[in-house]
Scaffold this motif. Structure first.
Motif, PDB file in Angstrom:
ATOM      1  N   TYR A 230       0.831  -1.192  -0.024  1.00  0.00           N
ATOM      2  CA  TYR A 230       0.017  -0.246  -0.356  1.00  0.00           C
ATOM      3  C   TYR A 230       1.023   1.229  -0.079  1.00  0.00           C
ATOM      4  O   TYR A 230       1.866   1.327   0.717  1.00  0.00           O
ATOM      5  CB  TYR A 230      -0.952   0.003   1.303  1.00  0.00           C
ATOM      6  CG  TYR A 230      -1.908  -0.976   1.263  1.00  0.00           C
ATOM      7  CD1 TYR A 230      -3.181  -0.946   0.971  1.00  0.00           C
ATOM      8  CD2 TYR A 230      -1.482  -2.329   1.467  1.00  0.00           C
ATOM      9  CE1 TYR A 230      -4.349  -1.912   0.821  1.00  0.00           C
ATOM     10  CE2 TYR A 230      -2.328  -3.576   1.706  1.00  0.00           C
ATOM     11  CZ  TYR A 230      -3.770  -3.107   1.084  1.00  0.00           C
ATOM     12  OH  TYR A 230      -4.772  -4.221   1.144  1.00  0.00           O
ATOM     13  N   THR A 231       0.377   2.413  -0.431  1.00  0.00           N
ATOM     14  CA  THR A 231       1.328   3.453  -0.920  1.00  0.00           C
ATOM     15  C   THR A 231       0.458   4.636  -0.850  1.00  0.00           C
ATOM     16  O   THR A 231      -0.893   4.596  -1.474  1.00  0.00           O
ATOM     17  CB  THR A 231       2.381   3.418  -1.948  1.00  0.00           C
ATOM     18  OG1 THR A 231       3.255   4.759  -1.709  1.00  0.00           O
ATOM     19  CG2 THR A 231       1.684   3.628  -3.177  1.00  0.00           C
ATOM     20  N   THR A 232       0.899   5.741  -0.134  1.00  0.00           N
ATOM     21  CA  THR A 232       0.228   7.289  -0.463  1.00  0.00           C
ATOM     22  C   THR A 232       0.544   7.934  -1.600  1.00  0.00           C
ATOM     23  O   THR A 232       0.118   8.984  -1.796  1.00  0.00           O
ATOM     24  CB  THR A 232       0.563   7.914   0.839  1.00  0.00           C
ATOM     25  OG1 THR A 232       1.994   8.013   0.985  1.00  0.00           O
ATOM     26  CG2 THR A 232       0.083   7.205   1.968  1.00  0.00           C
TER      27      THR A 232
ATOM     28  N   PRO B 109      -3.619   9.210   2.406  1.00  0.00           N
ATOM     29  CA  PRO B 109      -2.549   9.245   3.719  1.00  0.00           C
ATOM     30  C   PRO B 109      -3.362   9.220   4.872  1.00  0.00           C
ATOM     31  O   PRO B 109      -2.902   8.315   5.733  1.00  0.00           O
ATOM     32  CB  PRO B 109      -2.030  10.642   3.569  1.00  0.00           C
ATOM     33  CG  PRO B 109      -2.095  11.047   2.458  1.00  0.00           C
ATOM     34  CD  PRO B 109      -3.186  10.564   1.573  1.00  0.00           C
ATOM     35  N   GLU B 110      -4.648   9.344   4.945  1.00  0.00           N
ATOM     36  CA  GLU B 110      -5.818   9.291   5.946  1.00  0.00           C
ATOM     37  C   GLU B 110      -6.082   7.734   6.172  1.00  0.00           C
ATOM     38  O   GLU B 110      -5.921   7.187   7.315  1.00  0.00           O
ATOM     39  CB  GLU B 110      -6.945  10.183   5.885  1.00  0.00           C
ATOM     40  CG  GLU B 110      -6.852  11.581   5.724  1.00  0.00           C
ATOM     41  CD  GLU B 110      -6.232  12.145   4.388  1.00  0.00           C
ATOM     42  OE1 GLU B 110      -5.778  13.372   4.602  1.00  0.00           O
ATOM     43  OE2 GLU B 110      -6.552  11.333   3.278  1.00  0.00           O
ATOM     44  N   LEU B 111      -6.250   6.973   4.987  1.00  0.00           N
ATOM     45  CA  LEU B 111      -6.435   5.550   5.348  1.00  0.00           C
ATOM     46  C   LEU B 111      -5.376   4.750   5.524  1.00  0.00           C
ATOM     47  O   LEU B 111      -5.383   3.980   6.410  1.00  0.00           O
ATOM     48  CB  LEU B 111      -6.949   5.040   3.894  1.00  0.00           C
ATOM     49  CG  LEU B 111      -7.173   3.523   3.711  1.00  0.00           C
ATOM     50  CD1 LEU B 111      -8.349   3.251   4.906  1.00  0.00           C
ATOM     51  CD2 LEU B 111      -7.864   3.368   2.469  1.00  0.00           C
ATOM     52  N   TYR B 112      -4.181   5.228   5.045  1.00  0.00           N
ATOM     53  CA  TYR B 112      -2.923   4.703   5.328  1.00  0.00           C
ATOM     54  C   TYR B 112      -2.670   4.936   6.678  1.00  0.00           C
ATOM     55  O   TYR B 112      -2.276   3.852   7.705  1.00  0.00           O
ATOM     56  CB  TYR B 112      -1.755   5.399   4.746  1.00  0.00           C
ATOM     57  CG  TYR B 112      -0.399   4.493   5.274  1.00  0.00           C
ATOM     58  CD1 TYR B 112      -0.159   3.668   4.060  1.00  0.00           C
ATOM     59  CD2 TYR B 112       0.348   4.506   6.090  1.00  0.00           C
ATOM     60  CE1 TYR B 112       1.308   2.853   4.046  1.00  0.00           C
ATOM     61  CE2 TYR B 112       1.536   3.944   6.336  1.00  0.00           C
ATOM     62  CZ  TYR B 112       1.981   3.244   5.163  1.00  0.00           C
ATOM     63  OH  TYR B 112       2.995   2.439   5.603  1.00  0.00           O
ATOM     64  N   GLU B 113      -2.905   6.121   7.563  1.00  0.00           N
ATOM     65  CA  GLU B 113      -2.549   6.235   8.810  1.00  0.00           C
ATOM     66  C   GLU B 113      -3.566   5.336   9.722  1.00  0.00           C
ATOM     67  O   GLU B 113      -3.223   4.974  10.762  1.00  0.00           O
ATOM     68  CB  GLU B 113      -2.868   7.845   9.243  1.00  0.00           C
ATOM     69  CG  GLU B 113      -1.829   8.488   8.770  1.00  0.00           C
ATOM     70  CD  GLU B 113      -0.378   8.264   9.045  1.00  0.00           C
ATOM     71  OE1 GLU B 113      -0.080   7.502  10.381  1.00  0.00           O
ATOM     72  OE2 GLU B 113       0.678   8.637   8.637  1.00  0.00           O
ATOM     73  N   GLU B 114      -4.883   5.245   9.330  1.00  0.00           N
ATOM     74  CA  GLU B 114      -5.857   4.302   9.926  1.00  0.00           C
ATOM     75  C   GLU B 114      -5.215   3.060   9.745  1.00  0.00           C
ATOM     76  O   GLU B 114      -5.639   2.400  11.034  1.00  0.00           O
ATOM     77  CB  GLU B 114      -7.197   4.713   9.204  1.00  0.00           C
ATOM     78  CG  GLU B 114      -8.446   4.168   9.895  1.00  0.00           C
ATOM     79  CD  GLU B 114      -9.427   4.246   9.056  1.00  0.00           C
ATOM     80  OE1 GLU B 114     -10.442   3.323   8.728  1.00  0.00           O
ATOM     81  OE2 GLU B 114     -10.008   5.555   8.663  1.00  0.00           O
ATOM     82  N   LEU B 115      -4.987   2.412   8.931  1.00  0.00           N
ATOM     83  CA  LEU B 115      -4.597   1.022   8.956  1.00  0.00           C
ATOM     84  C   LEU B 115      -3.359   0.784   9.696  1.00  0.00           C
ATOM     85  O   LEU B 115      -3.211  -0.064  10.579  1.00  0.00           O
ATOM     86  CB  LEU B 115      -4.252   0.555   7.333  1.00  0.00           C
ATOM     87  CG  LEU B 115      -5.572   0.506   6.524  1.00  0.00           C
ATOM     88  CD1 LEU B 115      -4.862   0.381   5.007  1.00  0.00           C
ATOM     89  CD2 LEU B 115      -6.247  -0.722   6.910  1.00  0.00           C
TER      90      LEU B 115
ATOM     91  N   ASN C  68       6.636   9.772   1.077  1.00  0.00           N
ATOM     92  CA  ASN C  68       5.584   8.872   0.770  1.00  0.00           C
ATOM     93  C   ASN C  68       5.356   7.412   1.825  1.00  0.00           C
ATOM     94  O   ASN C  68       6.617   7.093   2.170  1.00  0.00           O
ATOM     95  CB  ASN C  68       5.503   8.298  -0.603  1.00  0.00           C
ATOM     96  CG  ASN C  68       5.382   9.435  -1.668  1.00  0.00           C
ATOM     97  OD1 ASN C  68       4.470  10.327  -1.567  1.00  0.00           O
ATOM     98  ND2 ASN C  68       6.395   9.832  -2.591  1.00  0.00           N
ATOM     99  N   LEU C  69       4.347   7.043   2.102  1.00  0.00           N
ATOM    100  CA  LEU C  69       4.369   6.092   3.017  1.00  0.00           C
ATOM    101  C   LEU C  69       4.117   4.625   2.216  1.00  0.00           C
ATOM    102  O   LEU C  69       3.392   4.707   1.054  1.00  0.00           O
ATOM    103  CB  LEU C  69       3.206   6.081   3.899  1.00  0.00           C
ATOM    104  CG  LEU C  69       3.253   7.542   4.941  1.00  0.00           C
ATOM    105  CD1 LEU C  69       1.954   7.642   5.481  1.00  0.00           C
ATOM    106  CD2 LEU C  69       4.422   7.346   6.091  1.00  0.00           C
ATOM    107  N   TYR C  70       4.765   3.812   2.674  1.00  0.00           N
ATOM    108  CA  TYR C  70       4.625   2.320   2.067  1.00  0.00           C
ATOM    109  C   TYR C  70       4.467   1.323   2.899  1.00  0.00           C
ATOM    110  O   TYR C  70       5.325   1.260   4.046  1.00  0.00           O
ATOM    111  CB  TYR C  70       5.874   2.010   1.120  1.00  0.00           C
ATOM    112  CG  TYR C  70       6.185   2.852  -0.071  1.00  0.00           C
ATOM    113  CD1 TYR C  70       5.980   2.472  -1.328  1.00  0.00           C
ATOM    114  CD2 TYR C  70       6.874   4.107   0.112  1.00  0.00           C
ATOM    115  CE1 TYR C  70       6.100   3.374  -2.452  1.00  0.00           C
ATOM    116  CE2 TYR C  70       7.274   4.823  -0.723  1.00  0.00           C
ATOM    117  CZ  TYR C  70       6.621   4.454  -2.176  1.00  0.00           C
ATOM    118  OH  TYR C  70       6.978   5.258  -3.251  1.00  0.00           O
ATOM    119  N   GLY C  71       3.458   0.635   2.922  1.00  0.00           N
ATOM    120  CA  GLY C  71       3.342  -0.553   3.886  1.00  0.00           C
ATOM    121  C   GLY C  71       2.763  -1.786   3.292  1.00  0.00           C
ATOM    122  O   GLY C  71       2.277  -1.841   2.280  1.00  0.00           O
TER     123      GLY C  71
END
Length: 195
Positions: free
Chosen positions: A40-42, A60-66, A81-84
């Motif tokens: 997953y990435t923002t 980014p909001e959904l990423y932070e929630e997950l 950028n966030l990657y998870g």
């Protein structure tokens, strides 16, 4: 099924941006019939990337929630950028398909290795700095983005020593062939046709 679970591996294709790791991973995965687990990435999709095929592109909001709910077993920030990667995605793919493959940066590959140990095999794909830069220019990637990526090149190359296998990628077909043969040794599948 227990026997095939014992031989289920997570094959992680890693290396510097521009090394060809994604192209190689998808070719090898297709050849061997492996399932790809997506990160997953923002960040915004790059030219030619497709949501649900290359990454799960999320806000980014959904990423932070997950992330806050503990869904990610691996989470890194690269160039803001966030990657998870969700552990549940890997487990579901294991249960349904056996061995899987992923494409991760070296930092993410190292984090996953700590979680999965010997079940995770890192395949480091690389080319020299000039080749990597040329490949990114040919893809039409902007100079600023290329500069950011090349800023990580030396750090990414250091990770090669920690990977189980390393492959120099100057000839795509040869590299795919070499890696496919290497992975077949892990999978130890009976490839004889049956009536």
């Amino acid at each position: 099924m227990a026997d095939s679970q014992d031989r289920a591996f997570i094959f992680v294709f890693t290396g510097p941006d521009g090394s060809g790791r994604k192209t190689i991973a998808d070719s090898v995965g297709s050849t061997l019939g492996l399932t790809k687990v997506l990160s997953y990435t923002t960040r915004k999709p790059r030219p030619g990337e497709v949501n649900g095929q290359d990454y799960h592109f999320i806000t980014p909001e959904l990423y932070e929630e997950l992330d806050a709910s503990g869904d990610f077993i691996e989470s890194v920030t690269i160039n803001s950028n966030l990657y998870g990667l969700r552990g549940s995605d890997i487990q579901r793919s294991f249960k349904n398909n056996g061995s899987v493959y992923l494409v991760l940066n070296p930092e993410g590959a190292e984090m996953l290795k700590q979680t999965y140990g010997n079940q995770l095999i890192r395949l480091f794909i690389y080319a020299d700095r000039q080749t990597v830069e040329q490949r990114q220019q040919q893809k039409g990637i902007g100079g600023e983005v290329i500069e950011q990526r090349l800023g990580r090149y030396e750090t990414d190359m250091i990770a090669q020593a920690r990977c189980e296998h390393a492959f120099e990628n100057y000839d795509l077909a040869h590299t795919v062939f070499e890696i496919t043969n290497t992975l077949e040794q892990y999978l130890q599948r009976n490839l004889e046709e049956r009536d």
